[in-house]
Design a protein around this motif. Structure first.
Motif, PDB file in Angstrom:
ATOM      1  N   HIS A   9       2.464  -5.089  -8.827  1.00  0.00           N
ATOM      2  CA  HIS A   9       2.444  -6.439  -8.091  1.00  0.00           C
ATOM      3  C   HIS A   9       3.200  -6.068  -6.830  1.00  0.00           C
ATOM      4  O   HIS A   9       2.416  -6.517  -5.876  1.00  0.00           O
ATOM      5  CB  HIS A   9       3.472  -7.316  -8.994  1.00  0.00           C
ATOM      6  N   ARG A  10       3.987  -4.846  -6.653  1.00  0.00           N
ATOM      7  CA  ARG A  10       4.203  -4.706  -5.359  1.00  0.00           C
ATOM      8  C   ARG A  10       3.156  -4.002  -4.612  1.00  0.00           C
ATOM      9  O   ARG A  10       3.230  -4.337  -3.422  1.00  0.00           O
ATOM     10  CB  ARG A  10       5.474  -3.665  -5.552  1.00  0.00           C
ATOM     11  N   LEU A  11       2.502  -3.237  -5.322  1.00  0.00           N
ATOM     12  CA  LEU A  11       1.258  -2.757  -4.716  1.00  0.00           C
ATOM     13  C   LEU A  11       0.251  -3.801  -4.026  1.00  0.00           C
ATOM     14  O   LEU A  11       0.013  -3.591  -2.868  1.00  0.00           O
ATOM     15  CB  LEU A  11       0.619  -1.721  -5.568  1.00  0.00           C
ATOM     16  N   CYS A  12      -0.107  -4.780  -4.795  1.00  0.00           N
ATOM     17  CA  CYS A  12      -0.973  -5.851  -4.230  1.00  0.00           C
ATOM     18  C   CYS A  12      -0.524  -6.609  -3.152  1.00  0.00           C
ATOM     19  O   CYS A  12      -1.102  -6.902  -2.093  1.00  0.00           O
ATOM     20  CB  CYS A  12      -1.052  -6.957  -5.721  1.00  0.00           C
ATOM     21  N   GLN A  13       1.152  -6.657  -3.312  1.00  0.00           N
ATOM     22  CA  GLN A  13       1.634  -7.672  -2.110  1.00  0.00           C
ATOM     23  C   GLN A  13       1.625  -6.809  -1.012  1.00  0.00           C
ATOM     24  O   GLN A  13       1.251  -7.195   0.198  1.00  0.00           O
ATOM     25  CB  GLN A  13       3.040  -7.773  -2.584  1.00  0.00           C
ATOM     26  N   ALA A  14       1.723  -5.278  -1.071  1.00  0.00           N
ATOM     27  CA  ALA A  14       1.740  -4.462   0.109  1.00  0.00           C
ATOM     28  C   ALA A  14       0.314  -4.345   0.822  1.00  0.00           C
ATOM     29  O   ALA A  14       0.416  -4.340   1.818  1.00  0.00           O
ATOM     30  CB  ALA A  14       2.248  -3.050   0.101  1.00  0.00           C
ATOM     31  N   ILE A  15      -0.542  -4.473  -0.320  1.00  0.00           N
ATOM     32  CA  ILE A  15      -1.947  -4.239   0.281  1.00  0.00           C
ATOM     33  C   ILE A  15      -2.505  -5.569   1.024  1.00  0.00           C
ATOM     34  O   ILE A  15      -3.055  -5.600   2.065  1.00  0.00           O
ATOM     35  CB  ILE A  15      -2.767  -3.868  -0.955  1.00  0.00           C
ATOM     36  N   ASN A  16      -1.871  -6.687   0.387  1.00  0.00           N
ATOM     37  CA  ASN A  16      -2.248  -7.876   1.055  1.00  0.00           C
ATOM     38  C   ASN A  16      -1.802  -8.174   2.631  1.00  0.00           C
ATOM     39  O   ASN A  16      -2.148  -9.062   3.084  1.00  0.00           O
ATOM     40  CB  ASN A  16      -2.045  -9.012   0.084  1.00  0.00           C
ATOM     41  N   VAL A  17      -0.515  -7.342   2.684  1.00  0.00           N
ATOM     42  CA  VAL A  17      -0.066  -7.724   4.003  1.00  0.00           C
ATOM     43  C   VAL A  17      -0.336  -6.351   4.727  1.00  0.00           C
ATOM     44  O   VAL A  17       0.227  -6.299   6.143  1.00  0.00           O
ATOM     45  CB  VAL A  17       1.466  -7.938   3.945  1.00  0.00           C
ATOM     46  N   HIS A  18      -1.045  -5.471   4.415  1.00  0.00           N
ATOM     47  CA  HIS A  18      -1.463  -4.143   4.971  1.00  0.00           C
ATOM     48  C   HIS A  18      -0.344  -3.396   5.344  1.00  0.00           C
ATOM     49  O   HIS A  18      -0.460  -2.901   6.507  1.00  0.00           O
ATOM     50  CB  HIS A  18      -2.309  -4.494   6.198  1.00  0.00           C
ATOM     51  N   ASP A  19       0.794  -3.203   4.532  1.00  0.00           N
ATOM     52  CA  ASP A  19       1.872  -2.585   4.467  1.00  0.00           C
ATOM     53  C   ASP A  19       1.712  -1.147   4.167  1.00  0.00           C
ATOM     54  O   ASP A  19       1.858  -0.816   2.956  1.00  0.00           O
ATOM     55  CB  ASP A  19       3.075  -3.237   4.015  1.00  0.00           C
ATOM     56  N   LEU A  20       1.195  -0.201   4.935  1.00  0.00           N
ATOM     57  CA  LEU A  20       0.914   1.151   4.403  1.00  0.00           C
ATOM     58  C   LEU A  20       1.998   1.813   3.828  1.00  0.00           C
ATOM     59  O   LEU A  20       2.014   2.299   2.844  1.00  0.00           O
ATOM     60  CB  LEU A  20       0.158   1.876   5.549  1.00  0.00           C
TER      61      LEU A  20
END
Length: 144
Positions: A9-20
Protein backbone atom coordinates in the motif's frame (compact mmCIF):
# COMPACT_ATOMS: atom_id res chain seq x y z
CA UNK A 1 6.44 -4.60 12.07
CA UNK A 2 4.53 -3.84 8.90
CA UNK A 3 2.86 -6.56 6.88
CA UNK A 4 3.45 -7.26 3.21
CA UNK A 5 0.18 -5.46 2.48
CA UNK A 6 1.27 -2.39 4.45
CA UNK A 7 4.40 -2.24 2.29
CA UNK A 8 2.47 -2.74 -0.96
CA UNK A 9 0.00 0.00 0.00
CA UNK A 10 2.88 2.38 0.78
CA UNK A 11 4.49 1.47 -2.56
CA UNK A 12 1.28 2.20 -4.46
CA UNK A 13 0.86 5.54 -2.68
CA UNK A 14 4.47 6.54 -3.42
CA UNK A 15 4.13 5.51 -7.07
CA UNK A 16 0.93 7.51 -7.50
CA UNK A 17 2.57 10.72 -6.27
CA UNK A 18 5.85 9.89 -8.07
CA UNK A 19 7.81 9.94 -4.81
CA UNK A 20 10.91 8.05 -5.95
CA UNK A 21 12.48 8.14 -2.48
CA UNK A 22 9.26 6.69 -1.01
CA UNK A 23 9.17 4.02 -3.71
CA UNK A 24 12.74 2.95 -2.99
CA UNK A 25 12.12 2.86 0.78
CA UNK A 26 9.66 0.03 0.10
CA UNK A 27 12.40 -2.12 -1.46
CA UNK A 28 15.27 -3.85 0.33
CA UNK A 29 18.69 -2.63 -0.83
CA UNK A 30 19.26 -5.80 -2.87
CA UNK A 31 15.68 -6.23 -4.09
CA UNK A 32 14.85 -7.56 -7.54
CA UNK A 33 12.14 -6.05 -9.75
CA UNK A 34 11.00 -8.18 -12.69
CA UNK A 35 8.76 -6.37 -15.18
CA UNK A 36 8.09 -6.19 -18.92
CA UNK A 37 10.90 -3.61 -19.21
CA UNK A 38 13.40 -6.14 -17.84
CA UNK A 39 15.02 -7.17 -14.59
CA UNK A 40 16.32 -4.56 -12.16
CA UNK A 41 18.56 -5.61 -9.30
CA UNK A 42 19.12 -3.27 -6.37
CA UNK A 43 17.67 0.15 -5.64
CA UNK A 44 19.75 2.01 -8.24
CA UNK A 45 18.43 -0.08 -11.13
CA UNK A 46 14.90 -0.10 -9.68
CA UNK A 47 15.03 3.71 -9.44
CA UNK A 48 16.00 3.89 -13.12
CA UNK A 49 12.92 1.82 -14.13
CA UNK A 50 10.57 4.09 -12.19
CA UNK A 51 12.31 7.27 -13.43
CA UNK A 52 11.72 6.19 -17.04
CA UNK A 53 8.08 5.44 -16.30
CA UNK A 54 7.46 8.77 -14.53
CA UNK A 55 9.27 10.68 -17.28
CA UNK A 56 7.24 9.11 -20.09
CA UNK A 57 3.90 9.26 -18.24
CA UNK A 58 3.95 12.22 -15.82
CA UNK A 59 0.37 11.44 -14.71
CA UNK A 60 1.02 7.70 -14.28
CA UNK A 61 -1.27 6.14 -11.70
CA UNK A 62 -2.08 2.66 -10.38
CA UNK A 63 -5.54 1.85 -9.06
CA UNK A 64 -5.75 -1.49 -7.23
CA UNK A 65 -8.99 -3.41 -7.62
CA UNK A 66 -8.14 -6.87 -6.31
CA UNK A 67 -5.91 -8.02 -3.47
CA UNK A 68 -5.62 -11.77 -3.01
CA UNK A 69 -6.06 -12.74 0.63
CA UNK A 70 -2.62 -14.21 1.28
CA UNK A 71 0.55 -12.90 2.90
CA UNK A 72 3.43 -14.31 0.91
CA UNK A 73 3.50 -13.45 -1.85
CA UNK A 74 1.13 -10.49 -1.71
CA UNK A 75 -0.75 -10.62 -5.03
CA UNK A 76 -2.79 -7.79 -6.50
CA UNK A 77 -4.36 -6.61 -9.72
CA UNK A 78 -4.78 -3.00 -10.72
CA UNK A 79 -5.45 -0.65 -13.55
CA UNK A 80 -2.61 1.52 -14.85
CA UNK A 81 -3.46 4.86 -16.41
CA UNK A 82 -1.32 7.64 -17.82
CA UNK A 83 -0.77 10.04 -20.67
CA UNK A 84 2.33 9.70 -22.81
CA UNK A 85 3.61 13.27 -22.70
CA UNK A 86 7.30 12.61 -22.15
CA UNK A 87 9.99 10.49 -23.82
CA UNK A 88 9.53 6.75 -23.27
CA UNK A 89 12.31 4.20 -23.70
CA UNK A 90 11.38 1.26 -25.92
CA UNK A 91 12.75 -2.28 -25.40
CA UNK A 92 15.07 -1.92 -28.43
CA UNK A 93 16.73 1.16 -26.90
CA UNK A 94 14.96 3.75 -29.05
CA UNK A 95 13.16 6.60 -27.34
CA UNK A 96 9.53 7.16 -28.29
CA UNK A 97 8.75 10.86 -28.47
CA UNK A 98 5.53 11.94 -26.71
CA UNK A 99 2.37 10.88 -28.51
CA UNK A 100 -0.13 12.59 -26.19
CA UNK A 101 -2.05 9.31 -26.06
CA UNK A 102 -3.78 8.17 -22.89
CA UNK A 103 -3.29 4.54 -21.89
CA UNK A 104 -5.33 2.26 -19.65
CA UNK A 105 -3.93 -1.19 -18.91
CA UNK A 106 -4.83 -4.09 -16.68
CA UNK A 107 -1.90 -5.36 -14.67
CA UNK A 108 -0.99 -7.68 -11.83
CA UNK A 109 1.92 -8.12 -9.50
CA UNK A 110 3.20 -10.26 -6.71
CA UNK A 111 5.59 -9.19 -4.00
CA UNK A 112 7.67 -11.11 -1.50
CA UNK A 113 8.29 -9.05 1.62
CA UNK A 114 10.88 -9.74 4.31
CA UNK A 115 11.74 -7.50 7.24
CA UNK A 116 9.22 -4.87 6.17
CA UNK A 117 10.67 -4.40 2.68
CA UNK A 118 10.06 -5.92 -0.74
CA UNK A 119 12.76 -8.39 -1.73
CA UNK A 120 11.19 -9.53 -5.01
CA UNK A 121 8.50 -7.72 -6.98
CA UNK A 122 7.11 -9.12 -10.23
CA UNK A 123 4.83 -7.02 -12.43
CA UNK A 124 2.88 -8.24 -15.43
CA UNK A 125 0.93 -6.41 -18.09
CA UNK A 126 0.22 -6.92 -21.76
CA UNK A 127 2.92 -5.05 -23.68
CA UNK A 128 0.98 -5.39 -26.94
CA UNK A 129 -1.93 -3.61 -25.30
CA UNK A 130 0.39 -0.78 -24.21
CA UNK A 131 2.08 -0.39 -27.59
CA UNK A 132 -1.25 -0.57 -29.45
CA UNK A 133 -2.59 2.26 -27.30
CA UNK A 134 0.57 4.25 -28.06
CA UNK A 135 -0.15 3.91 -31.79
CA UNK A 136 1.98 0.95 -32.81
CA UNK A 137 0.43 -1.56 -35.20
CA UNK A 138 1.22 -5.16 -35.88
CA UNK A 139 3.45 -5.79 -38.86
CA UNK A 140 3.19 -9.01 -40.82
CA UNK A 141 6.64 -10.40 -41.47
CA UNK A 142 7.21 -11.63 -44.99
CA UNK A 143 9.07 -14.77 -45.92
CA UNK A 144 12.77 -14.33 -46.65
Amino acid sequence: MSTGWDVKHRLCQAINVHDLHGVLECYSPDAVLVCPAGVAEGREQIAWIYEQLFKGFPDYRQTPWLEVDCDDPAVSEWTITGTHTGPFLLPDGRELEPTGRHVTLRASCLSYVEGGRIVTHREYFDQLELYSQLGFGLVELGED
